[in-house]
Design an enzyme around this catalytic site. Structure first.
Site, PDB file in Angstrom:
ATOM      1  N   HIS A 258       8.295  28.822  69.005  1.00  0.00           N
ATOM      2  CA  HIS A 258       8.863  29.587  67.886  1.00  0.00           C
ATOM      3  C   HIS A 258       8.525  28.927  66.548  1.00  0.00           C
ATOM      4  O   HIS A 258       7.700  29.437  65.807  1.00  0.00           O
ATOM      5  CB  HIS A 258      10.372  29.808  68.026  1.00  0.00           C
ATOM      6  CG  HIS A 258      10.783  30.477  69.288  1.00  0.00           C
ATOM      7  ND1 HIS A 258      10.273  31.697  69.675  1.00  0.00           N
ATOM      8  CD2 HIS A 258      11.625  30.085  70.277  1.00  0.00           C
ATOM      9  CE1 HIS A 258      10.794  32.033  70.840  1.00  0.00           C
ATOM     10  NE2 HIS A 258      11.604  31.069  71.232  1.00  0.00           N
TER      11      HIS A 258
ATOM     12  N   ASP B 140       8.081  35.048  76.508  1.00  0.00           N
ATOM     13  CA  ASP B 140       9.446  34.580  76.322  1.00  0.00           C
ATOM     14  C   ASP B 140      10.447  35.374  77.156  1.00  0.00           C
ATOM     15  O   ASP B 140      10.510  35.234  78.369  1.00  0.00           O
ATOM     16  CB  ASP B 140       9.793  34.588  74.838  1.00  0.00           C
ATOM     17  CG  ASP B 140      11.045  33.781  74.510  1.00  0.00           C
ATOM     18  OD1 ASP B 140      11.701  33.291  75.444  1.00  0.00           O
ATOM     19  OD2 ASP B 140      11.377  33.626  73.316  1.00  0.00           O
TER      20      ASP B 140
END
Length: 453
Positions: free
Chosen positions: A267, A318
């Site tokens: 991220h 993810d």
């Protein structure tokens, strides 16, 4: 050796015709020869491109898609989504995890991912009790990868606390918890049967001492062992880190850990300009998961400053609300277009292909993050190959790099026809050989979960 001749292949930054490919029994390319003519061996119609590594996956969350899309009584954010996830975890069995992971990995293969880094933190039974075999859940992930043929880098996660400063974990986190000694044994056991890395979950879930203990485990496994960590995903995380340490998460990590090319910072959404410069200089990979970051309302990664600093990135699924690398890369470009109010923002020069730049960077960064010799069609690399059907409506009539641009920026049906992982065909004509079995097991799991939730 197994010989092929690709009608077209993306080699050395160009779409080239009649490319001879030789693959050794261990799955590596030993020769790549553009202009080989008809040659000998199987001819591969279409365009052959490098497979992409999915550098961040929580496989079990594939079964959660759609469960958190109801408005709450107050403003919805990542932290409320996390509570939904904790409730969902209470119903999952080891058999469920294997069925879900197999479905996910088959879907990823059909869309052009050839390998996955599984950020695996679901260790314990629902009440937090370790299984008789502490690697029970990890072995389910391994079984799913074996069943589907996807390349796997397994990342056992060290998760110790509920927040910065060793805050106690909550009940919803009890399935994740493992002490350092048990974690070291788990990593050692898994390293005997799989490609693994280490994954201290986040700066909020491990103390500085535990982070360094995890890095010592990685060093014992080998100097190139991948290290992955969640970081700076949420603005609240940045604020909490500042309150705890006086530094922002990436700022703290760069100052206190030997961040380098074997690291993947997942991220890194909320990073400052100095952090971006320092992180890029370290050689670490930014793990960008655009569809999940959008779904969770995380924010937008500062991509252009990152690229200006020669930062490396890869893409991941993810939470697996999407399993397509095309969608991840479209979102990556489109969010930048929306914030900048212009087009083709990641092109490297006038006339350059946006798709070629995104695909080559993501393929290289993904391979680096997975510790996998892949990411390009070249001698010495794994034969992780994706074959695009150039007669597909999204691609027909295109040539050269326009084929790549059309793949990324047109249509929603996939032109992926065949997929090879380490020299073995795992998708043929858009189908996995175990599609029926995998889909049936997943459907059974989903029906059982629906009744249990």
């Amino acid at each position: 050796m197994t010989a092929y001749v690709a009608e077209l292949a993306w080699v050395d930054g160009a779409i080239q015709p009649d490319v001879g490919l030789e693959v050794d029994p261990s799955g590596y390319l030993v020769s790549v020869t553009p202009g080989a003519g008809t040659g000998t061996g199987e001819r591969i119609p279409g365009l052959v491109v490098p497979g992409l590594g999915n550098l961040h996956s929580h496989a079990f969350q594939r079964a959660m898609a759609g469960l958190a899309e109801r408005a709450g009584p107050e403003g919805d954010d990542f932290w409320r989504w996390r509570e939904v996830m904790y409730r969902f975890l209470g119903a999952l069995t080891p058999e469920d995890v294997q069925a879900i992971a197999a479905m996910l990995y088959a879907e990823c293969l059909r869309h052009g991912y050839t390998a996955v880094a599984e950020f695996h933190y679901l260790h314990n039974a629902p009440d937090g009790t370790p299984y008789a075999d502490p690697a029970e859940m990890a072995r389910r992930i391994l079984a799913a990868a074996t069943d589907t043929g996807i390349g796997l880098t397994l990342l056992p996660v060290l998760y110790r606390h509920g927040g910065f400063g060793a805050a106690p974990p909550g009940p919803g986190q009890r399935r994740f918890l493992m002490d350092i000694d048990a974690y070291a044994r788990l990593c050692q056991d898994l390293a005997a049967v799989a490609r693994i890395g280490v994954a201290p979950h986040s700066l909020r879930a491990v103390t500085p001492e535990e982070l360094h203990a995890a890095l010592a485990i990685a060093d014992a496994l080998g100097a190139a062992t991948p290290v992955h960590i969640h970081i700076a995903e949420q603005e609240r995380e940045v604020a909490d880190c500042l309150a705890w340490s006086g530094q922002r998460p990436v700022e703290w990590l760069l100052a206190h850990a030997p961040v380098g090319p074997r690291w993947c910072l997942v991220h890194a959404t909320h990073i400052s300009a100095p952090e971006s410069t320092g992180l890029a200089a370290s050689g670490a990979v930014a793990g960008l998961c655009q569809t999940t970051e959008a779904n969770l309302g995380d924010g937008i990664f500062p991509l252009l400053p990152w690229l200006d600093a020669r930062g490396r990135f890869g893409i991941g699924t993810d939470s697996n609300v999407s399993t397509s690398p095309v969608e991840e890369l479209r979102w990556l470009e489109y969010t930048q277009r929306l914030t900048r109010r212009r087009r083709n923002v990641t092109a490297t020069r006038a006339g350059a292909s946006v798709a070629a730049n995104l695909l080559s960077t993501a393929a290289s960064g993904g391979a680096q993050a997975l510790g996998r010799q892949a990411g390009a069609i070249a001698a010495g690399r794994l034969a992780d190959l994706v074959v695009l059907d150039t007669d597909h409506p999204a691609l027909v009539g295109r040539s050269g790099e326009s084929l790549l641009d059309a793949w990324l920026f047109s249509g929603n049906s996939s032109p992926v026809r065949h997929v090879m992982v380490a020299g073995r065909w795992v998708i043929r004509d858009g189908r996995h050989p175990r599609d029926t079995e995998i889909t049936a097991a997943f459907a059974g799991t989903m029906r059982r979960l629906a009744a249990a939730l």
